[in-house]
Design an enzyme around this catalytic site. Structure first.
Site, PDB file in Angstrom:
ATOM      1  N   TYR A  70       0.830  -1.215   0.000  1.00  0.00           N
ATOM      2  CA  TYR A  70       0.000   0.000   0.000  1.00  0.00           C
ATOM      3  C   TYR A  70       0.862   1.260   0.000  1.00  0.00           C
ATOM      4  O   TYR A  70       0.510   2.256  -0.641  1.00  0.00           O
ATOM      5  CB  TYR A  70      -1.018  -0.016   1.159  1.00  0.00           C
ATOM      6  CG  TYR A  70      -2.225  -0.833   0.769  1.00  0.00           C
ATOM      7  CD1 TYR A  70      -3.223  -0.287  -0.037  1.00  0.00           C
ATOM      8  CD2 TYR A  70      -2.321  -2.168   1.113  1.00  0.00           C
ATOM      9  CE1 TYR A  70      -4.293  -1.045  -0.469  1.00  0.00           C
ATOM     10  CE2 TYR A  70      -3.386  -2.946   0.681  1.00  0.00           C
ATOM     11  CZ  TYR A  70      -4.371  -2.380  -0.109  1.00  0.00           C
ATOM     12  OH  TYR A  70      -5.420  -3.137  -0.553  1.00  0.00           O
ATOM     13  N   ARG A  73       1.779   1.717  -3.545  1.00  0.00           N
ATOM     14  CA  ARG A  73       0.640   2.200  -4.342  1.00  0.00           C
ATOM     15  C   ARG A  73       0.294   3.650  -3.996  1.00  0.00           C
ATOM     16  O   ARG A  73      -0.046   4.449  -4.875  1.00  0.00           O
ATOM     17  CB  ARG A  73      -0.580   1.289  -4.125  1.00  0.00           C
ATOM     18  CG  ARG A  73      -0.357  -0.111  -4.713  1.00  0.00           C
ATOM     19  CD  ARG A  73      -1.555  -1.007  -4.497  1.00  0.00           C
ATOM     20  NE  ARG A  73      -2.739  -0.506  -5.173  1.00  0.00           N
ATOM     21  CZ  ARG A  73      -3.985  -0.866  -4.885  1.00  0.00           C
ATOM     22  NH1 ARG A  73      -4.202  -1.737  -3.919  1.00  0.00           N
ATOM     23  NH2 ARG A  73      -4.999  -0.366  -5.549  1.00  0.00           N
ATOM     24  N   VAL A 102     -10.100   2.931  -5.977  1.00  0.00           N
ATOM     25  CA  VAL A 102      -9.905   3.409  -4.612  1.00  0.00           C
ATOM     26  C   VAL A 102      -9.167   4.746  -4.601  1.00  0.00           C
ATOM     27  O   VAL A 102      -8.995   5.344  -3.546  1.00  0.00           O
ATOM     28  CB  VAL A 102      -9.166   2.347  -3.763  1.00  0.00           C
ATOM     29  CG1 VAL A 102     -10.046   1.113  -3.593  1.00  0.00           C
ATOM     30  CG2 VAL A 102      -7.823   1.955  -4.383  1.00  0.00           C
ATOM     31  N   ASP A 103      -8.720   5.186  -5.767  1.00  0.00           N
ATOM     32  CA  ASP A 103      -8.074   6.507  -5.840  1.00  0.00           C
ATOM     33  C   ASP A 103      -9.138   7.603  -5.858  1.00  0.00           C
ATOM     34  O   ASP A 103     -10.338   7.324  -5.962  1.00  0.00           O
ATOM     35  CB  ASP A 103      -7.159   6.601  -7.079  1.00  0.00           C
ATOM     36  CG  ASP A 103      -7.930   6.529  -8.395  1.00  0.00           C
ATOM     37  OD1 ASP A 103      -8.847   7.343  -8.602  1.00  0.00           O
ATOM     38  OD2 ASP A 103      -7.609   5.660  -9.232  1.00  0.00           O
ATOM     39  N   HIS A 120     -15.327   0.151  -3.642  1.00  0.00           N
ATOM     40  CA  HIS A 120     -14.235  -0.574  -2.982  1.00  0.00           C
ATOM     41  C   HIS A 120     -13.445   0.296  -2.004  1.00  0.00           C
ATOM     42  O   HIS A 120     -12.288   0.014  -1.717  1.00  0.00           O
ATOM     43  CB  HIS A 120     -13.311  -1.198  -4.039  1.00  0.00           C
ATOM     44  CG  HIS A 120     -13.978  -2.299  -4.824  1.00  0.00           C
ATOM     45  ND1 HIS A 120     -13.565  -2.706  -6.069  1.00  0.00           N
ATOM     46  CD2 HIS A 120     -15.062  -3.067  -4.524  1.00  0.00           C
ATOM     47  CE1 HIS A 120     -14.349  -3.690  -6.497  1.00  0.00           C
ATOM     48  NE2 HIS A 120     -15.271  -3.918  -5.585  1.00  0.00           N
ATOM     49  N   CYS A 132     -14.363  -0.362  14.657  1.00  0.00           N
ATOM     50  CA  CYS A 132     -14.969   0.562  15.637  1.00  0.00           C
ATOM     51  C   CYS A 132     -15.478   1.840  14.957  1.00  0.00           C
ATOM     52  O   CYS A 132     -16.163   2.635  15.575  1.00  0.00           O
ATOM     53  CB  CYS A 132     -13.967   0.916  16.737  1.00  0.00           C
ATOM     54  SG  CYS A 132     -12.761   2.180  16.258  1.00  0.00           S
ATOM     55  N   CYS A 149      -5.230   1.429  16.351  1.00  0.00           N
ATOM     56  CA  CYS A 149      -6.330   2.388  16.335  1.00  0.00           C
ATOM     57  C   CYS A 149      -6.318   3.225  17.617  1.00  0.00           C
ATOM     58  O   CYS A 149      -6.310   2.657  18.722  1.00  0.00           O
ATOM     59  CB  CYS A 149      -7.648   1.619  16.205  1.00  0.00           C
ATOM     60  SG  CYS A 149      -9.106   2.653  16.387  1.00  0.00           S
ATOM     61  N   ASN A 215     -12.665  -0.203 -23.506  1.00  0.00           N
ATOM     62  CA  ASN A 215     -11.502  -0.933 -22.987  1.00  0.00           C
ATOM     63  C   ASN A 215     -10.615  -1.242 -24.189  1.00  0.00           C
ATOM     64  O   ASN A 215     -11.106  -1.746 -25.189  1.00  0.00           O
ATOM     65  CB  ASN A 215     -11.977  -2.240 -22.311  1.00  0.00           C
ATOM     66  CG  ASN A 215     -10.910  -2.886 -21.448  1.00  0.00           C
ATOM     67  OD1 ASN A 215      -9.753  -2.987 -21.839  1.00  0.00           O
ATOM     68  ND2 ASN A 215     -11.303  -3.323 -20.274  1.00  0.00           N
ATOM     69  N   ALA A 233      -9.180   4.927 -22.583  1.00  0.00           N
ATOM     70  CA  ALA A 233     -10.213   5.841 -22.088  1.00  0.00           C
ATOM     71  C   ALA A 233      -9.853   7.323 -22.271  1.00  0.00           C
ATOM     72  O   ALA A 233     -10.705   8.122 -22.662  1.00  0.00           O
ATOM     73  CB  ALA A 233     -10.471   5.551 -20.605  1.00  0.00           C
TER      74      ALA A 233
HETATM   75  P1  NAD Z   1      -8.461  -4.664 -13.466  1.00  0.00           P
HETATM   76  O1  NAD Z   1      -7.081  -4.267 -13.058  1.00  0.00           O
HETATM   77  O2  NAD Z   1      -8.935  -6.022 -13.219  1.00  0.00           O
HETATM   78  O3  NAD Z   1      -8.655  -4.410 -15.036  1.00  0.00           O
HETATM   79  C1  NAD Z   1      -8.304  -3.227 -15.621  1.00  0.00           C
HETATM   80  C2  NAD Z   1      -8.881  -3.160 -17.024  1.00  0.00           C
HETATM   81  O4  NAD Z   1      -8.536  -1.879 -17.557  1.00  0.00           O
HETATM   82  C3  NAD Z   1      -8.341  -4.215 -17.995  1.00  0.00           C
HETATM   83  O5  NAD Z   1      -9.428  -4.881 -18.613  1.00  0.00           O
HETATM   84  C4  NAD Z   1      -7.543  -3.384 -19.009  1.00  0.00           C
HETATM   85  O6  NAD Z   1      -7.623  -3.916 -20.328  1.00  0.00           O
HETATM   86  C5  NAD Z   1      -8.226  -2.038 -18.918  1.00  0.00           C
HETATM   87  N1  NAD Z   1      -7.402  -0.895 -19.322  1.00  0.00           N
HETATM   88  C6  NAD Z   1      -6.051  -0.778 -19.266  1.00  0.00           C
HETATM   89  N2  NAD Z   1      -5.678   0.429 -19.739  1.00  0.00           N
HETATM   90  C7  NAD Z   1      -6.825   1.089 -20.075  1.00  0.00           C
HETATM   91  C8  NAD Z   1      -7.099   2.371 -20.617  1.00  0.00           C
HETATM   92  N3  NAD Z   1      -6.103   3.236 -20.899  1.00  0.00           N
HETATM   93  N4  NAD Z   1      -8.384   2.728 -20.849  1.00  0.00           N
HETATM   94  C9  NAD Z   1      -9.396   1.863 -20.571  1.00  0.00           C
HETATM   95  N5  NAD Z   1      -9.185   0.627 -20.068  1.00  0.00           N
HETATM   96  C10 NAD Z   1      -7.922   0.253 -19.819  1.00  0.00           C
HETATM   97  O7  NAD Z   1      -9.373  -3.582 -12.777  1.00  0.00           O
HETATM   98  P2  NAD Z   1     -10.820  -3.646 -12.200  1.00  0.00           P
HETATM   99  O8  NAD Z   1     -11.688  -4.358 -13.183  1.00  0.00           O
HETATM  100  O9  NAD Z   1     -11.101  -2.289 -11.791  1.00  0.00           O
HETATM  101  O10 NAD Z   1     -10.778  -4.558 -10.884  1.00  0.00           O
HETATM  102  C11 NAD Z   1      -9.695  -4.792 -10.060  1.00  0.00           C
HETATM  103  C12 NAD Z   1      -9.773  -4.326  -8.645  1.00  0.00           C
HETATM  104  O11 NAD Z   1      -8.600  -3.604  -8.467  1.00  0.00           O
HETATM  105  C13 NAD Z   1     -10.869  -3.394  -8.247  1.00  0.00           C
HETATM  106  O12 NAD Z   1     -11.448  -3.930  -7.113  1.00  0.00           O
HETATM  107  C14 NAD Z   1     -10.189  -2.084  -7.854  1.00  0.00           C
HETATM  108  O13 NAD Z   1     -10.653  -1.662  -6.584  1.00  0.00           O
HETATM  109  C15 NAD Z   1      -8.747  -2.422  -7.723  1.00  0.00           C
HETATM  110  N6  NAD Z   1      -7.765  -1.474  -8.274  1.00  0.00           N
HETATM  111  C16 NAD Z   1      -7.992  -0.127  -8.199  1.00  0.00           C
HETATM  112  C17 NAD Z   1      -7.065   0.770  -8.733  1.00  0.00           C
HETATM  113  C18 NAD Z   1      -7.320   2.248  -8.628  1.00  0.00           C
HETATM  114  O14 NAD Z   1      -8.019   2.679  -7.720  1.00  0.00           O
HETATM  115  N7  NAD Z   1      -6.798   3.086  -9.530  1.00  0.00           N
HETATM  116  C19 NAD Z   1      -5.908   0.286  -9.365  1.00  0.00           C
HETATM  117  C20 NAD Z   1      -5.711  -1.102  -9.411  1.00  0.00           C
HETATM  118  C21 NAD Z   1      -6.661  -1.973  -8.884  1.00  0.00           C
HETATM  119 ZN    ZN Z   2     -10.796   1.053  16.408  1.00  0.00          ZN
END
Ligand code: NAD
Ligand code: ZN
Length: 243
Positions: A70, A73, A102-103, A120, A132, A149, A215, A233
């Site tokens: 973490y 990240r 989560v960002d 998430h 708590c 905590c 995607n 995207a």
């Molecule tokens: P995932 O990592 O499973 O999949 C990511 C998807 O994004 C893939 O299918 C990939 O092809 C696609 N992708 C890659 N580059 C892209 C772009 N430029 N434009 C559009 N799509 C693109 O992610 P998920 O499905 O969100 O699930 C995974 C879990 O991971 C979630 O629970 C999430 O909470 C967590 N997570 C969050 C973050 C964040 O907050 N930024 C980062 C990593 C993982």
């Molecule tokens: Zn606590």
């Protein structure tokens, strides 16, 4: 606009009455935030399965490894800026923004917090693992060290939802209600394999929403979507969402 198909999607987006956006890690990929799946390789952590790191078992068996992950990240996020896709969604004021991310890059782009549903949780907060209710915003540049905590003495952990944990109930209920009433669902950057979040796509489709999937890679959501656009995207969203 790349072609007639994308022009027709842009028109649907502009005419939608109850639009919902459902985003995943791919939305933040072009901000330099790594995804869990979809080809990004990060040597430091690639030997670990995210299911081992983002889980209660992982935290309880090797808390230092999980907290170090973490910290890594959070350090990436500290330097990340919202990309053109986040800014386009911030402009899409009619839409509810349901995200697995989560960002807080949507909020940083200017989306008001009351229309962003974080299924998430939040990596920019810590919370009490004992439940708590204690929580606080963290400095992303500070080390993510083990601590107790201040309210009840149980371990402190990132305020995210780990694999196997239930989603925050109120947020999940709001997402279910919105998806069952949506006339347009814009799915962005998700592999569609993390449940129960991914079931929102099927739910919206069965309830009659027109489903657009953005995607760069093919995913299992292509078979549910009415139309898929295989482009990044941040490249395609500014073309689809007008000012
Ligand atoms: P995932 O990592 O499973 O999949 C990511 C998807 O994004 C893939 O299918 C990939 O092809 C696609 N992708 C890659 N580059 C892209 C772009 N430029 N434009 C559009 N799509 C693109 O992610 P998920 O499905 O969100 O699930 C995974 C879990 O991971 C979630 O629970 C999430 O909470 C967590 N997570 C969050 C973050 C964040 O907050 N930024 C980062 C990593 C993982
Ligand atoms: Zn606590």
């Amino acid at each position: 606009m790349a072609d007639a198909l994308e022009a027709s999607i842009a028109q649907r987006i502009s005419e939608a009455q109850r639009p919902v956006v459902f985003s995943g890690a791919g939305l933040s990929a072009e901000s330099g935030v790594p995804t869990f799946r979809g080809g990004s390789e990060h040597a430091l952590w690639s030997q670990y399965d995210p299911h081992q790191l983002a889980s209660v078992e992982g935290f309880e068996h090797q808390p230092d490894v999980v907290l170090a992950w973490y910290e890594w990240r959070r350090g990436i996020l500290a330097d990340a800026q919202p990309n053109a896709a986040h800014h386009a969604l911030a402009r899409f004021k009619d839409a509810l923004l349901v995200t697995q991310n989560v960002d807080d890059l949507l909020e940083q782009a200017g989306a008001s917090a009351d229309r962003v549903l974080h299924l998430h949780g939040s990596i920019v907060h810590d919370r009490c693992h004992g439940g708590c209710g204690w929580s606080e915003r963290v400095d992303l540049n500070e080390p993510t060290a083990s601590r107790d905590c201040p309210s009840c003495g149980e371990p402190v952990r990132p305020a995210v939802v780990w694999f196997g944990e239930p989603l925050p109930e109120v947020v999940w209920e709001q997402a279910l209600a919105a998806c069952s009433e949506a006339d347009l669902l814009l799915v962005i950057g998700t592999s569609g394999v993390v449940q129960p979040a991914a079931m929102l796509v099927e739910l919206a489709s069965q309830a009659g929403a027109f489903v657009v999937n953005l995607n760069p890679e093919p995913t299992q959501l292509d078979s549910i979507a009415d139309v898929s656009v295989h482009r990044p995207a941040a490249e395609v969203l500014p073309e689809l969402i007008s000012d």
